[in-house]
Design a protein around this motif. Structure first.
Motif, PDB file in Angstrom:
ATOM      1  N   VAL A 241      70.583 102.254 -61.309  1.00  0.00           N
ATOM      2  CA  VAL A 241      69.243 102.200 -60.547  1.00  0.00           C
ATOM      3  C   VAL A 241      68.142 103.052 -61.059  1.00  0.00           C
ATOM      4  CG1 VAL A 241      68.442 102.867 -58.182  1.00  0.00           C
ATOM      5  CG2 VAL A 241      70.904 102.618 -58.440  1.00  0.00           C
ATOM      6  N   LEU A 242      66.996 102.376 -61.152  1.00  0.00           N
ATOM      7  CA  LEU A 242      65.772 103.072 -61.788  1.00  0.00           C
ATOM      8  C   LEU A 242      65.063 103.623 -60.644  1.00  0.00           C
ATOM      9  CD1 LEU A 242      64.747 103.162 -64.698  1.00  0.00           C
ATOM     10  CD2 LEU A 242      63.232 101.245 -63.988  1.00  0.00           C
ATOM     11  N   LYS A 243      64.467 104.998 -60.935  1.00  0.00           N
ATOM     12  CA  LYS A 243      63.834 105.751 -59.686  1.00  0.00           C
ATOM     13  C   LYS A 243      62.772 106.615 -60.360  1.00  0.00           C
ATOM     14  CE  LYS A 243      67.912 106.698 -56.790  1.00  0.00           C
ATOM     15  NZ  LYS A 243      68.873 107.602 -55.940  1.00  0.00           N
ATOM     16  N   ASN A 244      61.738 106.829 -59.434  1.00  0.00           N
ATOM     17  CA  ASN A 244      60.631 107.515 -59.715  1.00  0.00           C
ATOM     18  C   ASN A 244      60.898 109.119 -59.688  1.00  0.00           C
ATOM     19  OD1 ASN A 244      58.112 108.743 -59.217  1.00  0.00           O
ATOM     20  ND2 ASN A 244      57.158 106.634 -58.899  1.00  0.00           N
ATOM     21  N   SER A 245      60.551 109.698 -60.605  1.00  0.00           N
ATOM     22  CA  SER A 245      60.660 111.190 -60.517  1.00  0.00           C
ATOM     23  C   SER A 245      59.752 112.050 -60.249  1.00  0.00           C
ATOM     24  CB  SER A 245      61.466 111.768 -61.495  1.00  0.00           C
ATOM     25  OG  SER A 245      60.847 112.032 -62.703  1.00  0.00           O
ATOM     26  N   ASP A 246      58.447 111.421 -59.879  1.00  0.00           N
ATOM     27  CA  ASP A 246      57.351 112.112 -59.658  1.00  0.00           C
ATOM     28  C   ASP A 246      57.327 112.474 -58.280  1.00  0.00           C
ATOM     29  OD1 ASP A 246      56.520 111.063 -62.111  1.00  0.00           O
ATOM     30  OD2 ASP A 246      55.137 109.368 -61.183  1.00  0.00           O
ATOM     31  N   VAL A 247      56.245 113.400 -58.059  1.00  0.00           N
ATOM     32  CA  VAL A 247      56.131 114.198 -56.735  1.00  0.00           C
ATOM     33  C   VAL A 247      54.845 113.919 -56.171  1.00  0.00           C
ATOM     34  CG1 VAL A 247      58.053 115.822 -56.944  1.00  0.00           C
ATOM     35  CG2 VAL A 247      55.655 116.382 -57.516  1.00  0.00           C
ATOM     36  N   GLU A 248      54.554 113.949 -54.823  1.00  0.00           N
ATOM     37  CA  GLU A 248      53.237 113.942 -54.294  1.00  0.00           C
ATOM     38  C   GLU A 248      52.498 112.678 -54.421  1.00  0.00           C
ATOM     39  OE1 GLU A 248      51.759 116.748 -52.057  1.00  0.00           O
ATOM     40  OE2 GLU A 248      54.064 116.945 -52.179  1.00  0.00           O
ATOM     41  N   THR A 249      53.234 111.657 -54.616  1.00  0.00           N
ATOM     42  CA  THR A 249      52.385 110.161 -54.625  1.00  0.00           C
ATOM     43  C   THR A 249      53.054 109.455 -53.572  1.00  0.00           C
ATOM     44  OG1 THR A 249      53.860 108.917 -56.179  1.00  0.00           O
ATOM     45  CG2 THR A 249      52.319 110.608 -57.170  1.00  0.00           C
ATOM     46  N   ASN A 250      52.496 108.479 -53.405  1.00  0.00           N
ATOM     47  CA  ASN A 250      52.951 107.631 -52.188  1.00  0.00           C
ATOM     48  C   ASN A 250      54.134 106.762 -52.597  1.00  0.00           C
ATOM     49  OD1 ASN A 250      51.502 107.975 -49.551  1.00  0.00           O
ATOM     50  ND2 ASN A 250      49.804 106.618 -50.387  1.00  0.00           N
ATOM     51  N   HIS A 251      54.696 106.698 -53.908  1.00  0.00           N
ATOM     52  CA  HIS A 251      55.725 106.030 -54.558  1.00  0.00           C
ATOM     53  C   HIS A 251      56.726 106.640 -54.907  1.00  0.00           C
ATOM     54  CE1 HIS A 251      52.920 102.651 -54.692  1.00  0.00           C
ATOM     55  NE2 HIS A 251      52.050 103.420 -54.995  1.00  0.00           N
ATOM     56  N   SER A 252      56.806 108.096 -54.420  1.00  0.00           N
ATOM     57  CA  SER A 252      57.649 108.953 -55.247  1.00  0.00           C
ATOM     58  C   SER A 252      59.009 109.473 -54.198  1.00  0.00           C
ATOM     59  CB  SER A 252      57.189 110.126 -55.835  1.00  0.00           C
ATOM     60  OG  SER A 252      56.384 110.991 -54.800  1.00  0.00           O
ATOM     61  N   TRP A 253      58.617 109.033 -53.119  1.00  0.00           N
ATOM     62  CA  TRP A 253      59.579 109.518 -51.924  1.00  0.00           C
ATOM     63  C   TRP A 253      60.404 108.248 -51.226  1.00  0.00           C
ATOM     64  CZ3 TRP A 253      58.117 108.139 -46.922  1.00  0.00           C
ATOM     65  CH2 TRP A 253      56.809 108.094 -46.653  1.00  0.00           C
ATOM     66  N   GLY A 254      61.531 108.671 -50.796  1.00  0.00           N
ATOM     67  CA  GLY A 254      62.190 107.589 -50.417  1.00  0.00           C
ATOM     68  C   GLY A 254      62.773 106.624 -51.120  1.00  0.00           C
ATOM     69  N   CYS A 255      62.610 105.211 -50.543  1.00  0.00           N
ATOM     70  CA  CYS A 255      63.203 104.082 -51.623  1.00  0.00           C
ATOM     71  C   CYS A 255      61.871 103.389 -52.055  1.00  0.00           C
ATOM     72  CB  CYS A 255      63.644 103.328 -50.671  1.00  0.00           C
ATOM     73  SG  CYS A 255      65.296 103.628 -50.121  1.00  0.00           S
ATOM     74  N   ARG A 256      60.734 103.940 -51.921  1.00  0.00           N
ATOM     75  CA  ARG A 256      59.402 103.403 -52.407  1.00  0.00           C
ATOM     76  C   ARG A 256      59.386 103.103 -54.012  1.00  0.00           C
ATOM     77  NH1 ARG A 256      54.493 105.193 -48.706  1.00  0.00           N
ATOM     78  NH2 ARG A 256      55.465 105.113 -46.773  1.00  0.00           N
ATOM     79  N   GLY A 257      59.993 103.851 -54.866  1.00  0.00           N
ATOM     80  CA  GLY A 257      60.055 103.808 -56.195  1.00  0.00           C
ATOM     81  C   GLY A 257      61.520 103.722 -56.686  1.00  0.00           C
ATOM     82  N   THR A 258      62.331 103.255 -55.904  1.00  0.00           N
ATOM     83  CA  THR A 258      63.884 103.047 -56.307  1.00  0.00           C
ATOM     84  C   THR A 258      64.080 101.218 -56.385  1.00  0.00           C
ATOM     85  OG1 THR A 258      64.309 104.832 -54.954  1.00  0.00           O
ATOM     86  CG2 THR A 258      66.139 103.043 -55.725  1.00  0.00           C
ATOM     87  N   ALA A 259      64.459 101.062 -57.550  1.00  0.00           N
ATOM     88  CA  ALA A 259      64.665  99.773 -57.949  1.00  0.00           C
ATOM     89  C   ALA A 259      66.248  99.679 -58.446  1.00  0.00           C
ATOM     90  CB  ALA A 259      63.922  99.223 -58.981  1.00  0.00           C
ATOM     91  N   VAL A 260      67.082  98.863 -57.443  1.00  0.00           N
ATOM     92  CA  VAL A 260      68.603  98.582 -57.864  1.00  0.00           C
ATOM     93  C   VAL A 260      68.635  97.618 -59.037  1.00  0.00           C
ATOM     94  CG1 VAL A 260      70.697  98.154 -56.844  1.00  0.00           C
ATOM     95  CG2 VAL A 260      69.031  99.155 -55.447  1.00  0.00           C
ATOM     96  N   GLY A 261      69.262  98.041 -59.950  1.00  0.00           N
ATOM     97  CA  GLY A 261      69.430  96.828 -61.114  1.00  0.00           C
ATOM     98  C   GLY A 261      69.964  95.642 -60.918  1.00  0.00           C
TER      99      GLY A 261
END
Length: 382
Positions: A241-261
């Motif tokens: 799984v590819l995931k966003n590790s940033d913080v404080e953005t609209n894409h960094s929390w929950g499943c918003r920045g998570t892509a299942v291979g």
């Protein structure tokens, strides 16, 4: 219950380690973990309310996220009877008291979507425990009303409408003042083999072993050494799984920045690893991580039991968010499960309280979260 007890012992140690100069000054992790993001309030946090999202897999519980700005308290209470509500609320009241807090604002921001549940939580905590707590929009509160108030934060900067210079809430006492704690890069840090001795010195050997077992194998994408290695990983993308590790953005929390291979082809996944393309519009951010995929066990019997009325689902309390019709029909695909109990850390004492009830989220999708096509119901830790 054993897993929850071990995690409660590990979380305060992990928080202190991540906050320590040892990690801040590390040549890799001092940059990979987003310490540069401005803190909230003034001074270190008095405490944290954390909801680890735990997948129930054939290999045991696996934590896919440590949510330090976790919604769902009111949602959980809405599914419980009066006695059960009282048990949960007393844990939160004890947490506030141990931090020396007497007045609380449970704060959402202008575009936060879970305000109804914060109002329910606050109302019940006032009624059951006599705590001076209210729910409110931090963007519209008068500054004078916030003095001598503990800001229990349930929002991110990206959801606020205050001028940029005021979004840090300087001068106030804010829960989880350190946004970097929400970074999924912490999973990769725990799995860094070259850091083992440092981790064991800071956390203890047993805690490191437990966290490495509980956290799926994770690495920073930018530490993958060659395109050949990226190609190999793209070939076995169903394992990752590819995931966003940033913080404080609209894409960094929950499943918003998570892509299942498994949802993408090899070429697209390879391009995403190289930073040359996105996966299904997912923004994996500045410093993505690659995490081992762990599929949930199949909980179709529980799903069908809810549909038949054997188990009582939690009623949705968010206005304008009705349940998907499929949640009223028997399962047609494998049903994944995730549980979320609340872990309440008191920084001064290092104690971690846990709620006796948590939410079980069921979904017929690889990504398991509280969407409209999910079923949620409360569960108890024995």
């Amino acid at each position: 219950a054993d897993f929850i007890q071990k995690l409660a012992g590990a979380l305060p140690k992990l928080i202190e380690f991540v906050a320590s100069p040892v990690l801040r000054e590390h040549p890799v992790w001092g940059q990979a973990i987003p310490y540069h993001v401005p803190a909230y309030g003034t001074g270190a946090s008095l405490g944290h309310c954390i909801r680890p999202d735990v997948l129930l897999t054939a290999d045991g519980p696996k934590i896919c996220e440590l949510d330090f700005v976790a919604s769902g308290r009111g949602y959980l209470l809405a599914g419980l009877g009066p006695q059960q509500q009282a048990e949960v609320l007393e844990v939160f009241a004890q947490w506030y008291r141990q931090m020396g807090v007497s007045r609380v604002l449970y704060a959402t921001a202008t575009t936060t979507t879970c305000r109804e549940e914060t109002e329910l939580f606050s109302q019940l905590l006032r009624d059951y425990c006599g705590l001076d707590i209210r729910a409110g929009n931090i963007d519209t509160c008068e500054e004078a009303d916030l003095q001598d108030t503990f800001i229990d934060r349930l929002s991110y900067r990206s959801e606020m409408s205050l001028p940029e210079e005021k979004r840090s809430l300087t001068g106030l006492n804010v829960a989880t003042a350190e946004p970097y704690l929400d970074s999924k890069a912490i999973f990769a840090m725990v799995h860094d083999g070259s850091l083992t001795k440092v981790l064991e010195a800071g956390l203890g050997k047993e805690t490191v072993e437990f966290l490495r077992s509980a956290f799926p194998q994770t690495q920073l994408v930018r530490r993958i050494k060659s395109e050949k290695e990226m190609g190999r990983l793209a070939g076995e993308r169903a394992k990752w799984v590819l995931k966003n590790s940033d913080v404080e953005t609209n894409h960094s929390w929950g499943c918003r920045g998570t892509a299942v291979g498994a949802n993408y082809n090899e070429v697209k996944f390879f391009e995403a690893l190289k930073g040359e393309g996105s996966l299904g519009g997912k923004d994996t951010g500045y410093n993505p991580i690659l995490q081992r995929w762990h599929g949930s066990r199949d909980f179709w019997q529980i799903w069908d039991g809810v549909v038949k009325g054997v188990y009582q689902r939690t009623g949705l309390i968010q206005t304008g968010k009705p349940q998907d019709p499929k949640t009223f029909c028997n399962a047609t695909r494998e049903v994944g499960a995730r549980i979320g109990f609340y872990f309440l850390v008191v920084r001064g004492s290092g104690e971690c309280l846990t709620t006796p009830y948590g939410d079980l989220v069921l979904r017929q999708d690889r990504l398991i979260h509280g969407a409209s096509d999910a079923i949620c119901l409360p569960v108890q830790s024995y």
